[in-house]
Scaffold this motif. Structure first.
Motif, mmCIF file in Angstrom:
data_model
loop_
_atom_site.group_PDB
_atom_site.id
_atom_site.type_symbol
_atom_site.label_atom_id
_atom_site.label_comp_id
_atom_site.label_asym_id
_atom_site.label_seq_id
_atom_site.Cartn_x
_atom_site.Cartn_y
_atom_site.Cartn_z
ATOM 1 N N LEU A 9 2.384 8.254 -2.418
ATOM 2 C CA LEU A 9 1.345 8.087 -3.436
ATOM 3 C C LEU A 9 1.686 8.860 -4.705
ATOM 4 O O LEU A 9 1.528 8.348 -5.817
ATOM 5 C CB LEU A 9 -0.002 8.535 -2.867
ATOM 6 N N THR A 32 0.851 -1.185 0.000
ATOM 7 C CA THR A 32 0.000 0.000 0.000
ATOM 8 C C THR A 32 0.888 1.237 0.000
ATOM 9 O O THR A 32 2.084 1.166 0.321
ATOM 10 C CB THR A 32 -0.910 0.039 1.247
ATOM 11 N N SER A 86 -0.858 -1.022 -10.335
ATOM 12 C CA SER A 86 -1.693 -0.983 -9.138
ATOM 13 C C SER A 86 -3.069 -1.553 -9.440
ATOM 14 O O SER A 86 -3.444 -1.742 -10.594
ATOM 15 C CB SER A 86 -1.824 0.449 -8.621
ATOM 16 N N ARG A 144 1.001 10.826 1.254
ATOM 17 C CA ARG A 144 0.756 11.613 0.039
ATOM 18 C C ARG A 144 2.003 11.649 -0.842
ATOM 19 O O ARG A 144 1.920 11.493 -2.058
ATOM 20 C CB ARG A 144 0.315 13.028 0.418
ATOM 21 N N HIS A 170 2.261 7.079 -8.345
ATOM 22 C CA HIS A 170 1.532 7.463 -9.561
ATOM 23 C C HIS A 170 2.506 7.817 -10.685
ATOM 24 O O HIS A 170 2.285 7.438 -11.839
ATOM 25 C CB HIS A 170 0.574 8.618 -9.282
ATOM 26 N N LYS A 195 -7.184 -1.415 -7.552
ATOM 27 C CA LYS A 195 -8.087 -1.054 -6.463
ATOM 28 C C LYS A 195 -8.518 -2.322 -5.748
ATOM 29 O O LYS A 195 -8.818 -3.323 -6.377
ATOM 30 C CB LYS A 195 -9.316 -0.324 -6.997
ATOM 31 N N GLY A 228 -13.170 0.311 -1.792
ATOM 32 C CA GLY A 228 -13.398 1.749 -1.634
ATOM 33 C C GLY A 228 -12.369 2.617 -2.321
ATOM 34 O O GLY A 228 -12.359 2.772 -3.522
ATOM 35 N N ARG A 229 -11.491 3.179 -1.531
ATOM 36 C CA ARG A 229 -10.423 4.032 -2.053
ATOM 37 C C ARG A 229 -9.055 3.389 -1.883
ATOM 38 O O ARG A 229 -8.036 4.035 -2.061
ATOM 39 C CB ARG A 229 -10.464 5.376 -1.343
ATOM 40 N N SER A 230 -9.029 2.116 -1.528
ATOM 41 C CA SER A 230 -7.762 1.415 -1.287
ATOM 42 C C SER A 230 -7.168 0.898 -2.589
ATOM 43 O O SER A 230 -7.875 0.443 -3.476
ATOM 44 C CB SER A 230 -7.982 0.244 -0.335
ATOM 45 N N ARG A 231 -5.860 0.955 -2.658
ATOM 46 C CA ARG A 231 -5.126 0.513 -3.848
ATOM 47 C C ARG A 231 -3.840 -0.148 -3.381
ATOM 48 O O ARG A 231 -3.242 0.279 -2.408
ATOM 49 C CB ARG A 231 -4.829 1.725 -4.735
#
Length: 78
Positions: free
Chosen positions: A46, A30, A60, A43, A50, A62, A65-68
């Motif tokens: 992340l 994660t 990556s 952040r 990206h 998902k 929800g918002r987890s990746r």
């Protein structure tokens, strides 16, 4: 002199090292796990992840929800 409150810059190579230093290359990470290893904010990790996804083979998925989760695919020759 570094501005107060500014975070250390982490390169894409720093992030790749987090993936390479693991004992289980198949285990995805994660952004929080990457951040913990680098000693930076989630952040920042992340953002680097990206960037790597856009420019390298880091990928990556998902997982809710918002987890990746993030990983570098292991290539099987043969």
């Amino acid at each position: 002199m570094v501005d107060p409150g500014r975070e250390t810059q982490y390169t894409e190579s720093d992030v790749i090292e987090v993936f390479r230093d693991r004992t289980d290359y198949a285990e995805p990470l994660t952004a929080s796990e990457v951040a913990e290893q680098l000693g930076c904010s989630r952040r920042t990790a992340l953002n680097r992840l990206h960037d790597l996804q856009d420019e390298t083979d880091v990928t990556s998925k998902k997982v809710g929800g918002r987890s990746r989760v993030w990983w570098i695919p292991v290539r099987m020759d043969g």
